[in-house]
Design a protein around this motif. Sequence first.
Motif, PDB file in Angstrom:
ATOM      1  N   HIS A  65      99.235 -93.512 -67.153  1.00  0.00           N
ATOM      2  CA  HIS A  65      98.658 -92.548 -66.213  1.00  0.00           C
ATOM      3  C   HIS A  65      98.957 -91.140 -66.700  1.00  0.00           C
ATOM      4  CE1 HIS A  65     102.825 -93.097 -64.809  1.00  0.00           C
ATOM      5  NE2 HIS A  65     102.761 -91.789 -64.651  1.00  0.00           N
ATOM      6  N   VAL A  66      98.179 -90.214 -66.199  1.00  0.00           N
ATOM      7  CA  VAL A  66      98.446 -88.814 -66.535  1.00  0.00           C
ATOM      8  C   VAL A  66      98.819 -87.999 -65.303  1.00  0.00           C
ATOM      9  CG1 VAL A  66      97.079 -88.693 -68.646  1.00  0.00           C
ATOM     10  CG2 VAL A  66      95.978 -88.286 -66.448  1.00  0.00           C
ATOM     11  N   LYS A 109      96.428 -89.896 -59.207  1.00  0.00           N
ATOM     12  CA  LYS A 109      95.087 -90.272 -59.655  1.00  0.00           C
ATOM     13  C   LYS A 109      95.089 -91.613 -60.369  1.00  0.00           C
ATOM     14  CE  LYS A 109      90.874 -89.594 -61.442  1.00  0.00           C
ATOM     15  NZ  LYS A 109      89.704 -89.928 -60.643  1.00  0.00           N
ATOM     16  N   GLU A 168      90.490 -94.716 -67.361  1.00  0.00           N
ATOM     17  CA  GLU A 168      90.448 -94.972 -68.805  1.00  0.00           C
ATOM     18  C   GLU A 168      91.699 -95.681 -69.309  1.00  0.00           C
ATOM     19  OE1 GLU A 168      90.282 -90.450 -69.332  1.00  0.00           O
ATOM     20  OE2 GLU A 168      90.782 -91.211 -71.317  1.00  0.00           O
ATOM     21  N   ARG A 197     105.492 -97.868 -76.944  1.00  0.00           N
ATOM     22  CA  ARG A 197     105.466 -96.727 -76.018  1.00  0.00           C
ATOM     23  C   ARG A 197     106.109 -97.206 -74.720  1.00  0.00           C
ATOM     24  NH1 ARG A 197     101.934 -92.087 -75.413  1.00  0.00           N
ATOM     25  NH2 ARG A 197     101.327 -92.452 -77.554  1.00  0.00           N
ATOM     26  N   ASN A 226     107.744 -94.788 -68.980  1.00  0.00           N
ATOM     27  CA  ASN A 226     108.555 -93.612 -68.734  1.00  0.00           C
ATOM     28  C   ASN A 226     108.442 -93.211 -67.260  1.00  0.00           C
ATOM     29  OD1 ASN A 226     110.034 -91.286 -69.041  1.00  0.00           O
ATOM     30  ND2 ASN A 226     108.291 -90.072 -69.703  1.00  0.00           N
ATOM     31  N   TYR A 280     107.770 -84.447 -59.835  1.00  0.00           N
ATOM     32  CA  TYR A 280     107.761 -82.993 -59.638  1.00  0.00           C
ATOM     33  C   TYR A 280     109.093 -82.501 -59.086  1.00  0.00           C
ATOM     34  CZ  TYR A 280     102.858 -83.980 -60.269  1.00  0.00           C
ATOM     35  OH  TYR A 280     101.669 -84.434 -60.782  1.00  0.00           O
ATOM     36  N   GLU A 294      94.902 -79.823 -57.595  1.00  0.00           N
ATOM     37  CA  GLU A 294      96.292 -79.757 -57.133  1.00  0.00           C
ATOM     38  C   GLU A 294      97.010 -78.724 -57.995  1.00  0.00           C
ATOM     39  OE1 GLU A 294      97.608 -83.714 -57.903  1.00  0.00           O
ATOM     40  OE2 GLU A 294      96.182 -84.613 -56.516  1.00  0.00           O
ATOM     41  N   TYR A 310     100.644 -77.333 -58.628  1.00  0.00           N
ATOM     42  CA  TYR A 310     102.072 -77.521 -58.375  1.00  0.00           C
ATOM     43  C   TYR A 310     102.794 -76.248 -58.786  1.00  0.00           C
ATOM     44  CZ  TYR A 310     100.831 -82.373 -57.692  1.00  0.00           C
ATOM     45  OH  TYR A 310     100.261 -83.522 -57.214  1.00  0.00           O
ATOM     46  N   GLN A 340     105.377 -84.198 -69.729  1.00  0.00           N
ATOM     47  CA  GLN A 340     105.430 -85.592 -69.263  1.00  0.00           C
ATOM     48  C   GLN A 340     104.057 -86.254 -69.307  1.00  0.00           C
ATOM     49  OE1 GLN A 340     107.737 -87.653 -68.078  1.00  0.00           O
ATOM     50  NE2 GLN A 340     109.525 -86.327 -67.988  1.00  0.00           N
ATOM     51  N   SER A 341     103.021 -85.445 -69.189  1.00  0.00           N
ATOM     52  CA  SER A 341     101.679 -86.009 -69.014  1.00  0.00           C
ATOM     53  C   SER A 341     100.865 -86.050 -70.291  1.00  0.00           C
ATOM     54  CB  SER A 341     100.899 -85.187 -67.977  1.00  0.00           C
ATOM     55  OG  SER A 341     101.609 -85.140 -66.773  1.00  0.00           O
ATOM     56  N   ASP A 358      99.874 -86.391 -74.247  1.00  0.00           N
ATOM     57  CA  ASP A 358     100.368 -87.042 -75.460  1.00  0.00           C
ATOM     58  C   ASP A 358      99.632 -86.514 -76.681  1.00  0.00           C
ATOM     59  OD1 ASP A 358      97.990 -88.214 -74.946  1.00  0.00           O
ATOM     60  OD2 ASP A 358      98.772 -90.223 -74.628  1.00  0.00           O
ATOM     61  N   GLY A 408      90.420 -85.568 -69.907  1.00  0.00           N
ATOM     62  CA  GLY A 408      89.815 -86.890 -70.072  1.00  0.00           C
ATOM     63  C   GLY A 408      88.468 -86.874 -69.405  1.00  0.00           C
ATOM     64  N   SER A 409      87.855 -88.043 -69.286  1.00  0.00           N
ATOM     65  CA  SER A 409      86.503 -88.081 -68.739  1.00  0.00           C
ATOM     66  C   SER A 409      86.457 -87.654 -67.272  1.00  0.00           C
ATOM     67  CB  SER A 409      85.931 -89.488 -68.897  1.00  0.00           C
ATOM     68  OG  SER A 409      86.840 -90.433 -68.353  1.00  0.00           O
ATOM     69  N   ASP A 410      87.532 -87.873 -66.530  1.00  0.00           N
ATOM     70  CA  ASP A 410      87.501 -87.522 -65.108  1.00  0.00           C
ATOM     71  C   ASP A 410      88.719 -86.712 -64.668  1.00  0.00           C
ATOM     72  OD1 ASP A 410      89.306 -89.544 -65.425  1.00  0.00           O
ATOM     73  OD2 ASP A 410      88.665 -90.685 -63.670  1.00  0.00           O
ATOM     74  N   PHE A 411      89.391 -86.088 -65.619  1.00  0.00           N
ATOM     75  CA  PHE A 411      90.538 -85.263 -65.241  1.00  0.00           C
ATOM     76  C   PHE A 411      90.766 -84.152 -66.260  1.00  0.00           C
ATOM     77  CE2 PHE A 411      93.809 -86.138 -68.364  1.00  0.00           C
ATOM     78  CZ  PHE A 411      93.365 -87.317 -68.949  1.00  0.00           C
ATOM     79  N   LEU A 446      94.181 -81.344 -66.947  1.00  0.00           N
ATOM     80  CA  LEU A 446      95.416 -80.746 -66.455  1.00  0.00           C
ATOM     81  C   LEU A 446      95.863 -79.665 -67.424  1.00  0.00           C
ATOM     82  CD1 LEU A 446      97.918 -82.126 -68.307  1.00  0.00           C
ATOM     83  CD2 LEU A 446      97.304 -84.076 -66.891  1.00  0.00           C
ATOM     84  N   ILE A 475      96.379 -79.836 -61.818  1.00  0.00           N
ATOM     85  CA  ILE A 475      95.673 -81.097 -62.089  1.00  0.00           C
ATOM     86  C   ILE A 475      94.325 -81.047 -61.387  1.00  0.00           C
ATOM     87  CG2 ILE A 475      95.672 -83.601 -61.834  1.00  0.00           C
ATOM     88  CD1 ILE A 475      98.646 -83.564 -61.619  1.00  0.00           C
ATOM     89  N   THR A 497      90.889 -83.388 -60.813  1.00  0.00           N
ATOM     90  CA  THR A 497      90.337 -84.732 -60.995  1.00  0.00           C
ATOM     91  C   THR A 497      88.985 -84.849 -60.295  1.00  0.00           C
ATOM     92  OG1 THR A 497      91.542 -85.514 -59.041  1.00  0.00           O
ATOM     93  CG2 THR A 497      92.587 -85.855 -61.168  1.00  0.00           C
ATOM     94  N   ALA A 498      88.197 -85.772 -60.787  1.00  0.00           N
ATOM     95  CA  ALA A 498      86.891 -86.014 -60.163  1.00  0.00           C
ATOM     96  C   ALA A 498      86.871 -87.419 -59.590  1.00  0.00           C
ATOM     97  CB  ALA A 498      85.784 -85.865 -61.192  1.00  0.00           C
ATOM     98  N   GLY A 499      86.141 -87.568 -58.492  1.00  0.00           N
ATOM     99  CA  GLY A 499      86.066 -88.870 -57.829  1.00  0.00           C
ATOM    100  C   GLY A 499      85.337 -89.905 -58.651  1.00  0.00           C
TER     101      GLY A 499
END
Lengths: 296, 297
Positions: free
Chosen positions: A211-212, A216, A220, A257, A260, B62, B86, B88, B102-103, B105, B118-121, B123, B132, B134-136
Amino acid sequence: MENISRRELLKRTAMMAAGGALFLNRPINTWAMESEAASKVVLIRNQKLYAGGDTPDPAVCEQMIDEAVCRLTGLDTPKDAWASIIKPTDIVGIKTNQWNGLPTPSCVNDTLKARVLGVGVTEDKVSVDDRGVKRNPVFQQATALINTRPMRTHAWSGVGTLLKNYIMFAEKPSDYHEDSCAVLGSLQELPIVKGKTRLHLLVMFTPQFHHVAPSKFAEEYSWKYGGLLVGFDPVAVDSVGLRIIEAKRREYFNEDRPLNPPAKHIAVADTRYHLGTSDPSKIELIKLGWDENSYV
Amino acid sequence: MCRVWIYVFVVCYLYMPTWVCAQKFDVMKLLPEKFDNYQVSNWLDYEGEALFDYINGGAELYLSYGLVGMTGCKYNGDGLPQVTVEIYEMTSPANAFGVYTQSRDKEEYEYGQGSLSGSDFLLFWKDKYYVIITAGKVLPESGKAIRRIASLIDKAIPEKSRIPAIVDALPKENLVPGGYLYFHHYIWLNAYLFIANYNLVNISDKTDAVLAKYGDADNRCYLLMVDYTDTTAAITAWKQLKKEFAPDATGERPKLRLEDGTWFTTWMLGKRLCAIFDAKSINQIDNLYNLIITSKY
């Protein structure tokens, strides 16, 4: 639970000879080293579950649950199998999960409720609920619980598990967050649930392996695994689910991986709370149906 | 004298709500009520542990970095996928950066001071904010809307901040892109490989720590650096690490081959503890060591 470092683990692994490096990349084994009893877990998968699109086929879903429960109980018919789990006089709470990104599929909730009714439990004595369980009269008076939820990675507990699914029974859920939710096993001691759970179903239809953002669902990072894990031992069921998630992560990222943070609570439920076994060598895994890329 | 104190109390009491509102307003003004064909449908506003109401245990991520609050909103438009934002607000830019590490890579710099999409987010982090979006649903319109609102929020945050100094100290050579984590909660010590199931090196909110990956997947090693408030604290942690990993070794930088054939070393640099885990050869740890000790940070 004892304090263990990488070096200490290496020494122990060296003593156990082969497989050292792989062992180290399995945090679940890192946290648990004392389990005793064997537990039966049924993994059933069906390639046709999503043949019609993005919604699971209810008929296939029903068939998967029935077959898994029969195999788990060792009985020939779903009727007999369910009758061995639930009594007609029971008051049954089906603890589901409503997280909007990846809820327990309605076909799972509907099938479980139908099977409970089929045993002879009356409509007013069965309820499916998640966030309202503490206020729900059926759950307040329940004599039996069925625990079900999908597995997904989680920003604080490593993975969302059957063990974690009972956090809504807590007066203050955040009391169980310390040390990456290590103490989730203690939820089983709450009077409202203690000794009542008859069956655990970990939904692996479209698990989320990464997850990112905590809020959410990461489409993907999920895939149509089309599986269901069923057992009486929540620690064993969760630890098999975790192995699937870890294997998928290794394949997807093309490297080890680790989660975490690691899913420490599964092993602590074994070693500290003795709720079951997290040690793969002590789990009898029965695989039914579609086997391609099952990862376990 | 007593009157003066009463006056001070009354003034503080009267102005406190205004001050609180001003703080909230600062974040909310980053969010336009309308953009393109979207309009705010509802606002999100959570402070500290109230965030549990929104994302349950996920809020701990968080909180472990020092959360002030989350302000956001949901945007709706006719026939368009819902977009959720969102924001923060963290106690410091370093902490916003830490949550970001953390999020992500991989490294992207299209928005803010570092982003990931990404395709729907999407950040990103900028100053003390971690955002952040995001899309539904995954639709072509989703990506367009996400990028548009990201751009508006990015521009509305006026300041940029420096990344924590300990991150600058990471040698760039062979560093895996996006492969490092900044933190000050021991939970994240095992983020890339298992080091210990307890707080072996006394990581706390008073320490700055970074864990980084070096080399390709077949030749990977990991560098841990932790900055302590004073040398005594650093030495204590270093001794604990040495006792656990190299109890019989002598010298200020023990190097040893562990039971799985990998190499380990640890040393001190003033108030900084350094350790390399899982190196595939003695040359690998020596090379990385030399890069660190010759760094200006």
